[in-house]
Design a protein around this motif. Sequence first.
Motif, PDB file in Angstrom:
ATOM      1  N   ARG A  27       0.890  -1.163   0.000  1.00 42.36           N
ATOM      2  CA  ARG A  27       0.000   0.000   0.000  1.00 42.36           C
ATOM      3  C   ARG A  27       0.916   1.198   0.000  1.00 42.36           C
ATOM      4  O   ARG A  27       1.635   1.410   0.982  1.00 42.36           O
ATOM      5  N   PRO A  66      -0.917  -9.229  14.925  1.00 38.61           N
ATOM      6  CA  PRO A  66      -1.318  -7.953  15.501  1.00 38.61           C
ATOM      7  C   PRO A  66      -2.145  -7.157  14.492  1.00 38.61           C
ATOM      8  O   PRO A  66      -2.010  -7.375  13.292  1.00 38.61           O
ATOM      9  N   SER A  67      -2.998  -6.249  14.967  1.00 40.48           N
ATOM     10  CA  SER A  67      -3.846  -5.536  14.015  1.00 40.48           C
ATOM     11  C   SER A  67      -2.988  -4.635  13.142  1.00 40.48           C
ATOM     12  O   SER A  67      -1.969  -4.103  13.569  1.00 40.48           O
ATOM     13  N   GLY A  68      -3.369  -4.534  11.898  1.00 39.69           N
ATOM     14  CA  GLY A  68      -2.603  -3.749  10.935  1.00 39.69           C
ATOM     15  C   GLY A  68      -1.543  -4.539  10.194  1.00 39.69           C
ATOM     16  O   GLY A  68      -0.852  -4.001   9.353  1.00 39.69           O
ATOM     17  N   THR A  69      -1.426  -5.863  10.494  1.00 36.61           N
ATOM     18  CA  THR A  69      -0.414  -6.635   9.764  1.00 36.61           C
ATOM     19  C   THR A  69      -0.874  -7.030   8.376  1.00 36.61           C
ATOM     20  O   THR A  69      -0.079  -7.519   7.588  1.00 36.61           O
ATOM     21  N   GLY A  70      -2.173  -6.903   8.098  1.00 36.60           N
ATOM     22  CA  GLY A  70      -2.620  -7.234   6.753  1.00 36.60           C
ATOM     23  C   GLY A  70      -3.433  -8.518   6.672  1.00 36.60           C
ATOM     24  O   GLY A  70      -3.483  -9.141   5.617  1.00 36.60           O
ATOM     25  N   LYS A  71      -4.098  -8.887   7.756  1.00 37.22           N
ATOM     26  CA  LYS A  71      -4.898 -10.112   7.729  1.00 37.22           C
ATOM     27  C   LYS A  71      -6.081  -9.956   6.785  1.00 37.22           C
ATOM     28  O   LYS A  71      -6.342 -10.811   5.938  1.00 37.22           O
ATOM     29  N   THR A  72      -6.794  -8.821   6.932  1.00 38.42           N
ATOM     30  CA  THR A  72      -7.919  -8.572   6.032  1.00 38.42           C
ATOM     31  C   THR A  72      -7.435  -8.462   4.601  1.00 38.42           C
ATOM     32  O   THR A  72      -8.059  -8.989   3.668  1.00 38.42           O
ATOM     33  N   THR A  73      -6.307  -7.804   4.422  1.00 37.69           N
ATOM     34  CA  THR A  73      -5.739  -7.664   3.080  1.00 37.69           C
ATOM     35  C   THR A  73      -5.458  -9.033   2.477  1.00 37.69           C
ATOM     36  O   THR A  73      -5.730  -9.266   1.294  1.00 37.69           O
ATOM     37  N   ILE A 104       3.139  -4.548   2.522  1.00 33.01           N
ATOM     38  CA  ILE A 104       2.372  -5.232   3.564  1.00 33.01           C
ATOM     39  C   ILE A 104       2.768  -6.707   3.589  1.00 33.01           C
ATOM     40  O   ILE A 104       2.939  -7.300   4.645  1.00 33.01           O
ATOM     41  N   ARG A 154       4.785   1.228   1.410  1.00 31.03           N
ATOM     42  CA  ARG A 154       5.020   0.229   2.434  1.00 31.03           C
ATOM     43  C   ARG A 154       4.583  -1.156   1.955  1.00 31.03           C
ATOM     44  O   ARG A 154       3.444  -1.349   1.527  1.00 31.03           O
TER      45      ARG A 154
HETATM   46  N1  LIG Z   1      -7.801   1.057   1.516  1.00 27.22           N
HETATM   47  C1  LIG Z   1      -6.596   1.207   2.100  1.00 27.22           C
HETATM   48  N2  LIG Z   1      -5.771   2.205   1.721  1.00 27.22           N
HETATM   49  C2  LIG Z   1      -4.552   2.361   2.275  1.00 27.22           C
HETATM   50  N3  LIG Z   1      -4.066   1.566   3.240  1.00 27.22           N
HETATM   51  C3  LIG Z   1      -4.836   0.553   3.671  1.00 27.22           C
HETATM   52  C4  LIG Z   1      -6.140   0.312   3.127  1.00 27.22           C
HETATM   53  N4  LIG Z   1      -6.657  -0.769   3.734  1.00 27.22           N
HETATM   54  C5  LIG Z   1      -5.726  -1.176   4.615  1.00 27.22           C
HETATM   55  N5  LIG Z   1      -4.628  -0.393   4.585  1.00 27.22           N
HETATM   56  C6  LIG Z   1      -3.412  -0.567   5.403  1.00 27.22           C
HETATM   57  O1  LIG Z   1      -2.952  -1.870   5.227  1.00 27.22           O
HETATM   58  C7  LIG Z   1      -2.526  -2.411   6.460  1.00 27.22           C
HETATM   59  C8  LIG Z   1      -3.187  -3.748   6.680  1.00 27.22           C
HETATM   60  O2  LIG Z   1      -4.555  -3.562   6.881  1.00 27.22           O
HETATM   61  P1  LIG Z   1      -5.527  -4.752   7.235  1.00 27.22           P
HETATM   62  O3  LIG Z   1      -5.342  -5.832   6.248  1.00 27.22           O
HETATM   63  O4  LIG Z   1      -6.894  -4.200   7.383  1.00 27.22           O
HETATM   64  O5  LIG Z   1      -4.969  -5.219   8.649  1.00 27.22           O
HETATM   65  P2  LIG Z   1      -5.599  -6.231   9.707  1.00 27.22           P
HETATM   66  O6  LIG Z   1      -6.844  -6.795   9.111  1.00 27.22           O
HETATM   67  O7  LIG Z   1      -4.543  -7.239   9.927  1.00 27.22           O
HETATM   68  O8  LIG Z   1      -5.865  -5.444  10.938  1.00 27.22           O
HETATM   69  C9  LIG Z   1      -2.857  -1.392   7.530  1.00 27.22           C
HETATM   70  O9  LIG Z   1      -1.661  -0.823   7.953  1.00 27.22           O
HETATM   71  C10 LIG Z   1      -3.722  -0.387   6.864  1.00 27.22           C
HETATM   72  O10 LIG Z   1      -3.373   0.898   7.313  1.00 27.22           O
END
Ligand SMILES: Nc1ncnc2c1ncn2[C@@H]1O[C@H](COP(=O)(O)OP(=O)(O)O)[C@@H](O)[C@H]1O
Lengths: 257, 271
Positions: free
Chosen positions: B18, B42-49, B23, B21
């Motif tokens: 992103r 940890p939150s923000g590591t990119g699990k949802t991504t 991910i 950076r």
């Molecule tokens: N639409 C987006 N635009 C820019 N950065 C994003 C977006 N979605 C997520 N991120 C960044 O990508 C990283 C991983 O997000 P995410 O996958 O939601 O983490 P998790 O689900 O592990 O908490 C985060 O640092 C977040 O700031």
Amino acid sequence: MSKILREFYDTGVEFARTFGAFQLFFMRLLRHSPRILVSRLDLVIKQVFNSGSLSLVIIMVSGLFVGGVLGLQGYSNLARFNAEDAVGVFAAFGLVKELGPVITALLFAGRAGTSLASEIGLMKATDQLSAMEMMAVNPVPRVLVPRFLGGVIAMPFLAAIFSMIGLLGTHLVAVELLSVDVGAFWQQMQITVDIDDINEGIFKSFVFGVAASLIAVWEGYNAIPTAEGVGRATTRTVVITAIAVLVFDFMITALMI
Amino acid sequence: MADLSENLIEIRGLKYSRGPRAIFDDLDLTIKRGEITAIMGPSGTGKTTLLRLITRQLIPELGTIRIDGVDISRLNMAELYQMRQRFGMLFQNGALLTDLSVFENVAFPLREHTKLTNRLIRHVVLTKLHAVGLRGAADMSPAELSGGMARRVALARAMVMDPDILIYDEPFVGLDPISMGVIVRLVRRMNDALGITSIIVSHDVEEISTVADRSFLLSHGKVAASGSPDELRDAPSELVRQFMHGMADGPVAFHFDAPGYEEQLLGRDSE
Ligand SMILES: Nc1ncnc2c1ncn2[C@@H]1O[C@H](COP(=O)(O)OP(=O)(O)O)[C@@H](O)[C@H]1O
Ligand SMILES: [Mg+2]
């Protein structure tokens, strides 16, 4: 100096890119439109009523007062030429060809357009559009196209309602208040206004309907998916639609004369 | 679908960024058929991504993701939608469609993809809602539901097309202990009885340990550790121990990068 040029260049490129994407988006909506009109007419009709009913009251109230003002202005100015009977013609031309389509489109942008943009923006921000994608349902035909078509279909009807209520307003002011002869008022209008004038009005409101709905749907779909982004998208919808409608109005009027 | 090896999803050399950076950087991860796989971090590591990459809502910069041996980046739109019908996904906040009732939300995939009669749809939808304990909420609108209820409705919706792969993004957040237990058992039962493969993203170590067959711990764009929950708990790595035991100090910084605390509070560097 070169830095300024550089910035101009970047802005130009950015604009061209956005405009290109906007056109592609429009094509995408058009491509799905025939199929949705046939197979998902229920969704389209729901949206016609949705955007129509949102804007109906404000359009009727505005139409009444705009018509009333035309009655006052028309009467006092035409009276100088002893032509106060022509106030009906004056108001009819003004309403059918200009004020009806233009003001309706502006009110539509403020009421239905903002609501479309924020609804779609919120659907995006709360992952509803992604959820549809995951259910193998393409949100463009399922969500965007019915809303776009709904606005396009509703707009000419709303403009017609605006013009009719407007004429009623003129009638109330000119005939009931300023005692213009009721027969002359309506008869002159009937003789002078012909089908081409009405077609011009319908054509304009159709174009404005496409512009207003397209901009609202585009802004919502491309909103930054946060509360702030959705707010910004709704504001942009009103501003951009207003400019587009006034520019198109000038161009169409110039072509028709 | 000829290739029925035990690896259902294979991720190799995945890179995704992103902005500047990264991910994920050279991530390898394998999800086995019929198992419940936990993805932790940890939150923000990119699990949802990662979930969005697996379902091709996002496209990787480098690397391949194969499902049943098919590289998903090669699918065209029609094939992609066909593949997605094999998935059920539970989004982090439910993602229910706000203009439809609870009943219609669960019925949505059926109405879009099947020609079932209304009676049959009613039967299927009420069965799924019953399974998550919300048959009584069928006529409510999503706005009237609490967060936990919305997530349960979303689970019913994810199950309604009988998917072979169910993906859960943080399913336990905001659930009371009773619904949590019910959902955990439901996940387990669906997995075992229907042969579904499940992927659960969570940072709830306790809860996930009771249900997962295999866990991956993500950190800094890579898999930091993997194995059964017990193996992870006893792992020697500092990072794994910090995460599994919830310690504030360790390789994973609790604080985002910031200037010195004392200096900033005393305003020494502010002139
Ligand atoms: N639409 C987006 N635009 C820019 N950065 C994003 C977006 N979605 C997520 N991120 C960044 O990508 C990283 C991983 O997000 P995410 O996958 O939601 O983490 P998790 O689900 O592990 O908490 C985060 O640092 C977040 O700031
Ligand atoms: Mg997440």
